[in-house]
Enzyme design. Structure first.
Site, mmCIF file in Angstrom:
data_model
loop_
_atom_site.group_PDB
_atom_site.id
_atom_site.type_symbol
_atom_site.label_atom_id
_atom_site.label_comp_id
_atom_site.label_asym_id
_atom_site.label_seq_id
_atom_site.Cartn_x
_atom_site.Cartn_y
_atom_site.Cartn_z
ATOM 1 N N GLU A 26 0.444 -15.171 -8.662
ATOM 2 C CA GLU A 26 0.523 -14.588 -7.317
ATOM 3 C C GLU A 26 -0.214 -15.441 -6.291
ATOM 4 O O GLU A 26 0.025 -15.320 -5.094
ATOM 5 C CB GLU A 26 -0.063 -13.178 -7.315
ATOM 6 C CG GLU A 26 0.757 -12.178 -8.093
ATOM 7 C CD GLU A 26 0.115 -10.809 -8.129
ATOM 8 O OE1 GLU A 26 0.780 -9.844 -7.733
ATOM 9 O OE2 GLU A 26 -1.072 -10.717 -8.556
ATOM 10 N N TYR A 58 5.791 -4.477 21.913
ATOM 11 C CA TYR A 58 5.885 -4.482 20.456
ATOM 12 C C TYR A 58 6.499 -5.764 19.908
ATOM 13 O O TYR A 58 6.270 -6.118 18.766
ATOM 14 C CB TYR A 58 6.613 -3.243 19.921
ATOM 15 C CG TYR A 58 7.896 -2.887 20.610
ATOM 16 C CD1 TYR A 58 9.086 -3.503 20.270
ATOM 17 C CD2 TYR A 58 7.917 -1.893 21.585
ATOM 18 C CE1 TYR A 58 10.269 -3.161 20.895
ATOM 19 C CE2 TYR A 58 9.096 -1.541 22.215
ATOM 20 C CZ TYR A 58 10.274 -2.172 21.865
ATOM 21 O OH TYR A 58 11.442 -1.834 22.478
ATOM 22 N N VAL A 77 -3.748 -5.781 -1.080
ATOM 23 C CA VAL A 77 -2.840 -5.250 -0.066
ATOM 24 C C VAL A 77 -3.647 -4.475 0.978
ATOM 25 O O VAL A 77 -3.322 -4.482 2.163
ATOM 26 C CB VAL A 77 -1.754 -4.370 -0.723
ATOM 27 C CG1 VAL A 77 -0.859 -3.721 0.325
ATOM 28 C CG2 VAL A 77 -0.918 -5.185 -1.699
ATOM 29 N N GLU A 78 -4.723 -3.858 0.557
ATOM 30 C CA GLU A 78 -5.583 -3.111 1.471
ATOM 31 C C GLU A 78 -6.111 -4.017 2.585
ATOM 32 O O GLU A 78 -6.138 -3.643 3.759
ATOM 33 C CB GLU A 78 -6.764 -2.490 0.713
ATOM 34 C CG GLU A 78 -6.391 -1.431 -0.284
ATOM 35 C CD GLU A 78 -6.082 -1.962 -1.689
ATOM 36 O OE1 GLU A 78 -5.498 -3.068 -1.817
ATOM 37 O OE2 GLU A 78 -6.414 -1.247 -2.661
ATOM 38 N N LYS A 103 4.469 -3.437 -1.579
ATOM 39 C CA LYS A 103 4.598 -4.655 -2.377
ATOM 40 C C LYS A 103 5.638 -4.364 -3.471
ATOM 41 O O LYS A 103 5.310 -3.845 -4.543
ATOM 42 C CB LYS A 103 3.246 -5.042 -2.974
ATOM 43 C CG LYS A 103 3.248 -6.372 -3.673
ATOM 44 C CD LYS A 103 1.829 -6.704 -4.154
ATOM 45 C CE LYS A 103 1.865 -7.928 -5.045
ATOM 46 N NZ LYS A 103 0.559 -8.175 -5.668
#
Length: 124
Positions: A26, A58, A77-78, A103
């Site tokens: 990864e 945006y 991911v946090e 994910k």
């Protein structure tokens, strides 16, 4: 601040690629992440003025998110979700934000794993 009383703008299913994860493979291969952003704000002013300068651009937020995500190499991911939240909160009209990062394929037999966070502007 009661987020239920604020207006919302959503950016839905922004599919990007980045280095994310703990495993050795990864750390060398980009993976898909699916990002959903909900921006909370009082949009009464732009509703009356019909001017972008009174609202949330945006498109600009999306560009900033793409830049940070595609160049990131977080383990969690946090952490990625929090980085996206901090970008959104730099916009003066945004009072709070919910970020969900999926994910896909992170777990065998599961379509996806996601992290969802809520952050508020700290105007201290």
């Amino acid at each position: 601040m009661d987020r239920e009383k604020l207006d919302k703008i959503s950016i839905t299913d922004l599919l990007l690629r980045c280095v994310i994860g703990l495993n050795d493979w990864e750390r060398t291969q980009k993976q898909d992440v699916l990002i959903n952003i909900t921006l909370y704000a009082d949009l009464s002013r732009p509703c009356k003025s019909d001017r972008i300068k009174d609202s949330i651009d945006y498109k600009e937020i999306k560009k900033q998110v793409i830049t940070i995500v595609e160049s990131s190499s977080f383990y969690l991911v946090e952490r990625l979700a929090d980085s996206i939240a901090q970008i959104c909160l730099t916009h003066p009209v945004v009072k709070a934000v919910t970020i969900r990062v999926d994910k896909p394929g992170a777990l065998r037999y599961a379509k996806s794993v996601s992290v969802e966070i809520f952050r508020m502007r700290n105007d201290d």
